[in-house]
Enzyme design. Structure first.
Site, PDB file in Angstrom:
ATOM      1  N   CYS A  55       0.816  -1.229   0.000  1.00 33.89           N
ATOM      2  CA  CYS A  55       0.000   0.000   0.000  1.00 33.89           C
ATOM      3  C   CYS A  55       0.844   1.273   0.000  1.00 33.89           C
ATOM      4  O   CYS A  55       0.325   2.358  -0.276  1.00 33.89           O
ATOM      5  CB  CYS A  55      -0.944   0.002   1.189  1.00 33.89           C
ATOM      6  SG  CYS A  55      -2.003  -1.443   1.224  1.00 33.89           S
TER       7      CYS A  55
ATOM      8  N   HIS B 256      -3.536   7.046   2.848  1.00 39.97           N
ATOM      9  CA  HIS B 256      -3.916   5.724   2.333  1.00 39.97           C
ATOM     10  C   HIS B 256      -5.287   5.364   2.879  1.00 39.97           C
ATOM     11  O   HIS B 256      -5.578   5.601   4.047  1.00 39.97           O
ATOM     12  CB  HIS B 256      -2.868   4.693   2.771  1.00 39.97           C
ATOM     13  CG  HIS B 256      -3.266   3.297   2.458  1.00 39.97           C
ATOM     14  ND1 HIS B 256      -3.677   2.914   1.196  1.00 39.97           N
ATOM     15  CD2 HIS B 256      -3.346   2.173   3.235  1.00 39.97           C
ATOM     16  CE1 HIS B 256      -3.983   1.619   1.209  1.00 39.97           C
ATOM     17  NE2 HIS B 256      -3.794   1.156   2.439  1.00 39.97           N
TER      18      HIS B 256
ATOM     19  N   ASN C 209     -10.095  -0.488   0.091  1.00 40.43           N
ATOM     20  CA  ASN C 209      -8.639  -0.387   0.060  1.00 40.43           C
ATOM     21  C   ASN C 209      -8.138  -0.919  -1.280  1.00 40.43           C
ATOM     22  O   ASN C 209      -8.251  -2.113  -1.557  1.00 40.43           O
ATOM     23  CB  ASN C 209      -8.074  -1.201   1.229  1.00 40.43           C
ATOM     24  CG  ASN C 209      -6.555  -1.137   1.313  1.00 40.43           C
ATOM     25  OD1 ASN C 209      -5.886  -0.663   0.400  1.00 40.43           O
ATOM     26  ND2 ASN C 209      -6.015  -1.633   2.410  1.00 40.43           N
TER      27      ASN C 209
HETATM   28  O1  UT7 Z   1      -3.713  -1.419   3.931  1.00 42.14           O
HETATM   29  C1  UT7 Z   1      -2.631  -1.563   4.761  1.00 42.14           C
HETATM   30  C2  UT7 Z   1      -2.830  -1.978   6.090  1.00 42.14           C
HETATM   31  N1  UT7 Z   1      -4.110  -2.523   6.423  1.00 42.14           N
HETATM   32  C3  UT7 Z   1      -4.692  -2.064   7.477  1.00 42.14           C
HETATM   33  O2  UT7 Z   1      -4.184  -1.142   8.037  1.00 42.14           O
HETATM   34  C4  UT7 Z   1      -5.922  -2.759   7.978  1.00 42.14           C
HETATM   35  C5  UT7 Z   1      -5.895  -2.695   9.449  1.00 42.14           C
HETATM   36  N2  UT7 Z   1      -6.952  -3.404  10.175  1.00 42.14           N
HETATM   37  C6  UT7 Z   1      -8.241  -3.042  10.150  1.00 42.14           C
HETATM   38  O3  UT7 Z   1      -8.663  -2.187   9.393  1.00 42.14           O
HETATM   39  C7  UT7 Z   1      -9.166  -3.701  11.138  1.00 42.14           C
HETATM   40  O4  UT7 Z   1      -8.385  -4.390  12.087  1.00 42.14           O
HETATM   41  C8  UT7 Z   1     -10.193  -4.681  10.516  1.00 42.14           C
HETATM   42  C9  UT7 Z   1     -11.225  -3.895   9.739  1.00 42.14           C
HETATM   43  C10 UT7 Z   1      -9.489  -5.667   9.609  1.00 42.14           C
HETATM   44  C11 UT7 Z   1     -10.914  -5.437  11.621  1.00 42.14           C
HETATM   45  O5  UT7 Z   1     -11.537  -4.536  12.529  1.00 42.14           O
HETATM   46  P1  UT7 Z   1     -11.410  -4.765  14.112  1.00 42.14           P
HETATM   47  O6  UT7 Z   1     -12.234  -3.752  14.766  1.00 42.14           O
HETATM   48  O7  UT7 Z   1      -9.934  -4.779  14.402  1.00 42.14           O
HETATM   49  O8  UT7 Z   1     -12.089  -6.168  14.283  1.00 42.14           O
HETATM   50  P2  UT7 Z   1     -11.450  -7.477  14.928  1.00 42.14           P
HETATM   51  O9  UT7 Z   1     -10.411  -8.060  14.040  1.00 42.14           O
HETATM   52  O10 UT7 Z   1     -11.082  -7.168  16.296  1.00 42.14           O
HETATM   53  O11 UT7 Z   1     -12.704  -8.464  14.890  1.00 42.14           O
HETATM   54  C12 UT7 Z   1     -13.825  -8.214  15.686  1.00 42.14           C
HETATM   55  C13 UT7 Z   1     -14.868  -9.299  15.440  1.00 42.14           C
HETATM   56  C14 UT7 Z   1     -14.319 -10.711  15.411  1.00 42.14           C
HETATM   57  O12 UT7 Z   1     -15.240 -11.523  16.067  1.00 42.14           O
HETATM   58  P3  UT7 Z   1     -14.970 -12.064  17.562  1.00 42.14           P
HETATM   59  O13 UT7 Z   1     -13.694 -12.851  17.463  1.00 42.14           O
HETATM   60  O14 UT7 Z   1     -14.835 -10.822  18.395  1.00 42.14           O
HETATM   61  O15 UT7 Z   1     -16.189 -12.862  17.864  1.00 42.14           O
HETATM   62  C15 UT7 Z   1     -14.312 -11.070  13.951  1.00 42.14           C
HETATM   63  O16 UT7 Z   1     -14.498 -12.452  13.706  1.00 42.14           O
HETATM   64  O17 UT7 Z   1     -15.491  -9.084  14.172  1.00 42.14           O
HETATM   65  C16 UT7 Z   1     -15.499 -10.313  13.444  1.00 42.14           C
HETATM   66  N3  UT7 Z   1     -15.411 -10.004  12.024  1.00 42.14           N
HETATM   67  C17 UT7 Z   1     -16.506  -9.772  11.264  1.00 42.14           C
HETATM   68  N4  UT7 Z   1     -17.815  -9.758  11.547  1.00 42.14           N
HETATM   69  C18 UT7 Z   1     -18.673  -9.455  10.559  1.00 42.14           C
HETATM   70  C19 UT7 Z   1     -14.311  -9.883  11.260  1.00 42.14           C
HETATM   71  N5  UT7 Z   1     -14.656  -9.575   9.998  1.00 42.14           N
HETATM   72  C20 UT7 Z   1     -16.013  -9.492   9.977  1.00 42.14           C
HETATM   73  C21 UT7 Z   1     -16.957  -9.210   8.976  1.00 42.14           C
HETATM   74  N6  UT7 Z   1     -18.267  -9.201   9.316  1.00 42.14           N
HETATM   75  N7  UT7 Z   1     -16.593  -8.913   7.720  1.00 42.14           N
END
Ligand code: UT7
Length: 331
Positions: A115, A258, A288
């Site tokens: 990215c 980004h 993204n």
């Molecule tokens: O581009 C270069 C770098 N990339 C980034 O910088 C991306 C960085 N990361 C992020 O943007 C975020 O961490 C995400 C959007 C990927 C995830 O958001 P989060 O608030 O960090 O969520 P999480 O990973 O803590 O997941 C929370 C919950 C999980 O469930 P449990 O384990 O708490 O029961 C996931 O399984 O949300 C669940 N989950 C979803 N639920 C519904 C993960 N993806 C989804 C989804 N729909 N698509």
């Protein structure tokens, strides 16, 4: 040529026609518009046609950039494409672009910095121009990430999209030429390679009949760690790029960050003490698109008339590697 300033003289972008909404995705994996919108800010993304390779996306954006700069393909003597989704392992996507746009006088190669790729490419091209060995360059960020997405993994498939953006940069002897890149700061931390990667399909893990079903050739990401590093590194890089240019946060007219997650962008704006109207966001429409996010956003801001002559524009990116970069441009 004894030039010392490289200026952005034109911008262009191209987004594929097909739109994939959050509701569409909720029919494929266990997710919802509410979850995706609240956790990422993304509402929809573009998906390239099967017949559209990255170089097709990549060629339309520079055509528009050359038109906006008023330069012909023959005037381009350097093409640098930032992408993690090249048409093929080789030849470079830049060579395919050269053929498609008819830039027969250009030297062409690709850059891989995920990215952060566009800002890395901009800096590399700028060095060629500032050293006097090239005069006019196309710097392109373009991706067909839909080919790297595991459409069964809700953790990642909701985040990414396809698209491309480009700028024309030109060397100039004039101190007051519009659009100069005033400073660029870059960094990498290879200790963190495992947090965001496509593990298969390269020399470390070729795709075989035995491993193909476990989809190693798709994006694997530990979401929370990149999130934290992205905020820290993008803030540090922005501050350093401003300092290198002899400017402060108060001088910023617009930040083009980004576009990975609206919450990352808000956290950066908070830490830099910038109001929302000084931060450009279009990830609700595109998600993204990796190396494409910044040149696409820059082109949209330009065409929307948000960039005025003399404005200080801060560009900042973070991606797999990890890699990060920030550039300050005076419009
Ligand atoms: O581009 C270069 C770098 N990339 C980034 O910088 C991306 C960085 N990361 C992020 O943007 C975020 O961490 C995400 C959007 C990927 C995830 O958001 P989060 O608030 O960090 O969520 P999480 O990973 O803590 O997941 C929370 C919950 C999980 O469930 P449990 O384990 O708490 O029961 C996931 O399984 O949300 C669940 N989950 C979803 N639920 C519904 C993960 N993806 C989804 C989804 N729909 N698509």
């Amino acid at each position: 040529m004894s030039s010392c300033v490289s200026s952005i003289i034109g911008t262009g972008s191209y987004m594929p026609e097909k739109i994939l909404t959050n509701d569409d995705l909720s029919k494929i994996v266990d997710t919802s518009d509410e979850w995706i919108t609240s956790r990422t800010g993304i509402k929809e993304r573009r998906i390239a046609a099967e017949t559209e390779a990255t170089s097709d996306i990549t060629s339309e954006a520079p055509r528009r950039a050359m038109q906006s700069a008023g330069v012909t393909p023959e005037e381009i003597d350097l093409i640098v494409v930032a992408t993690v989704t090249p048409d093929m392992a080789f030849p470079s996507t830049a060579c395919f672009v050269q053929k498609k746009i008819g830039a027969s006088n250009a030297v062409c190669f690709d850059i891989s910095a995920a990215c952060s790729g566009f800002l890395y490419a901009l800096q590399v091209a700028r060095h060629f121009l500032n050293a006097g060995s090239r005069a006019t360059a196309l710097v392109i960020g373009a991706e067909k990430l839909s080919t790297l997405v595991n459409w069964q993994d809700r953790n990642t498939c909701v985040l990414f999209g396809d698209g491309g953006g480009a700028v024309v940069i030109r060397a100039s002897d004039e101190e007051n030429a519009p659009g100069p890149v005033l400073s660029t700061v870059m960094g990498s931390d290879g200790n963190l390679v495992d947090l965001l990667k496509v593990p298969g399909g390269g020399s470390a893990c070729p795709i075989t009949p035995e491993n193909v079903t476990s989809r190693p050739n798709t994006i694997h990401m530990e979401g929370r760690e990149p999130f934290k590093h992205a905020v820290t590194r993008m803030c540090q890089a922005s501050e350093k790029a401003l300092e290198t240019a002899g400017l402060t946060k108060a001088d910023i007219s617009l930040v083009i960050p980004h576009q990975a997650n609206a919450r990352i962008i808000s956290a950066i704006a908070d830490r830099l003490g910038l109001s929302e109207d000084k931060v450009f966001m279009n990830l609700d429409k595109y998600g993204n698109t990796s190396a494409a996010t910044i040149p696409v956003a820059l082109d949209e801001a330009n065409r929307q008339g948000l960039l005025k002559r003399g404005d200080i524009i801060l560009l900042v990116a973070f991606g797999g590697g990890f890699t990060w970069a920030s550039s300050v441009v005076r419009w």
